[in-house]
Each structure stands twice: as C-alpha cells, then as structure tokens.
Design an enzyme around this catalytic site. Sequence first.
Site, PDB file in Angstrom:
ATOM      1  N   PRO A   2       0.824  -1.210   0.000  1.00  0.00           N
ATOM      2  CA  PRO A   2       0.000   0.000   0.000  1.00  0.00           C
ATOM      3  C   PRO A   2       0.858   1.261   0.000  1.00  0.00           C
ATOM      4  O   PRO A   2       1.903   1.318   0.643  1.00  0.00           O
ATOM      5  CB  PRO A   2      -0.798  -0.140   1.302  1.00  0.00           C
ATOM      6  N   GLU A   3       0.412   2.277  -0.729  1.00  0.00           N
ATOM      7  CA  GLU A   3       1.169   3.519  -0.828  1.00  0.00           C
ATOM      8  C   GLU A   3       0.539   4.575   0.069  1.00  0.00           C
ATOM      9  O   GLU A   3      -0.463   4.333   0.755  1.00  0.00           O
ATOM     10  CB  GLU A   3       1.241   3.949  -2.294  1.00  0.00           C
ATOM     11  N   ARG A 248      12.393  -4.106  -6.773  1.00  0.00           N
ATOM     12  CA  ARG A 248      10.998  -4.035  -7.174  1.00  0.00           C
ATOM     13  C   ARG A 248      10.917  -4.163  -8.700  1.00  0.00           C
ATOM     14  O   ARG A 248      11.858  -3.831  -9.412  1.00  0.00           O
ATOM     15  CB  ARG A 248      10.378  -2.698  -6.759  1.00  0.00           C
TER      16      ARG A 248
END
Length: 258
Positions: A2-3, A248
């Site tokens: 989640p950002e 990532r």
Amino acid sequence: MPEGDTVYQAARRLERALVGRVLTETDFRVPAYATVDLSGERMDEVVSRGKHLLMHAGGFTIHSHLKMEGTWEVYPPGARWRHPGYQARAVLRNADAQAVGFQLGVLEVLPREREDEAVGHLGPDLLGPDWDAEEALRRLSAHPDVPVAVALLDQRNLAGLGNVYANELCFLRGILPTHPAGDTDLAAAVDLGHRLITANRDRPLRVTTGDTRRGRNTWVYGRRGQPCRRCGTPIRSASLGRTELEERVTYFCPVCQT
C-alpha cells in the site's frame, strides 16, 4: 505494498470510528505487546505518516505498517470479521465500533515521546500538513548516482510514494527508471508526485492517466507486454532496487522513456 494515499484513507476510516471515544478493550496479538492494555484510554488522533499509521491514545502511540498484505478494517460491535481470526494482530474496541488490524507487517505500542523511534527517519510526508518540497528535493539531490525510481521510493527522501507512483512518474516525465537522479529534473518530479498523490488521496481507485475506468488507470505499471497508451510499443519490465532484498519490478516504455 500500500502507498501513502491508501494509508491516508485507512487513517480517515479509523479516525471516524475511534477518535474522541474511550477504548473499552484492546488486544495486541504479538508477543512483545500481548500484555499491553489500553482500555480506558481515549483515542485522541489517528494520522498517516507516509506509509505508516500512528494512533495516539493517552500517552501511547500505536504504530503499524501494512507492508504487503496488511489492512485495518472497521466493524460494528459484535460483527463477524471478513478475515480469519488468526490473521488479526490488533483489536481495538469502543462502545460503537471495533477496529481490527489484519496481517500487519509492523505493530508496536510505544510511549508517545518515543514515536520518533518509529518514524523519525522519514522524509517529508507528501500528504502531511508539514509537506516540504524543498527538503524533499535536498534529500533526493544528496545521492545523484542513485537511479531515479530508487530515489523516489526511498522513504528517507520523501514519504508516501510507492512502486506504482515511482513507475508512473518516470513515464510521465519521459525518463527511464534507471536514469540517475542527479541528471533528472527532480523539482518537476517532486511537484508532479505531490499533485498525483494528492489527487488520489480520496479516490477508491488510484488513477494517473485521468481515465477512471478499471484497467485504464495507469500508464505503465502492471502492463508488461501490453501496448504503450501513447506509442503502441510493448511495455517492458525489469527489477531495480538499492539491494537485492529491496528490488521491485519496474515498468517502462522503451520509446517514450529515454
């Protein structure tokens, strides 16, 4: 993971359910805090700090980080949870609601004066009242050889951007994620990042394209092999990070980003 906008929304939900009310029961299901009991304390505030959640109850801070799979959910008293009980890491109850933190990556209860031990390392919060673009730019500029996507993801530089925003920002600025931060117009990237995450902080679906239809909401993120929305070239992906443990998946258009 989640950002910052997702965590901001979680804080607002918890704020509506908990703030101004007295906790009638607390259950922290991690060994280090299993004996902590904050029942009787009034919940004063719930705030997001980048990707971190901070709940202020009495003289204590309940600090959590969602990591990859965590979530905070609010239920009426006695309602059945949507997730199995063994995934619950924290349960906070008052007379009107229960807030349950499932699969939290980090959970700790600290004296409020020690809160900086949890979040003091973070850079300026893009969605915080003390957002400071100049300080974020100073921190980003301190390591000019770092790939720009890695620099934007480093929460010590600015807090709240995650992999979706880092990839989308690179596309919108026309640069590859591997481009050195020192050769990038960082001021423009910081300004655009702030505008994007602010525009999304209250949206149920994160949108960077201006198209709110699901599946049309991002330019490159999660679209490997699909045609670029601008030029039609297949979107590519690669791994990028400060270390192997922090790598990532990055997405980019090899034609629109140079």
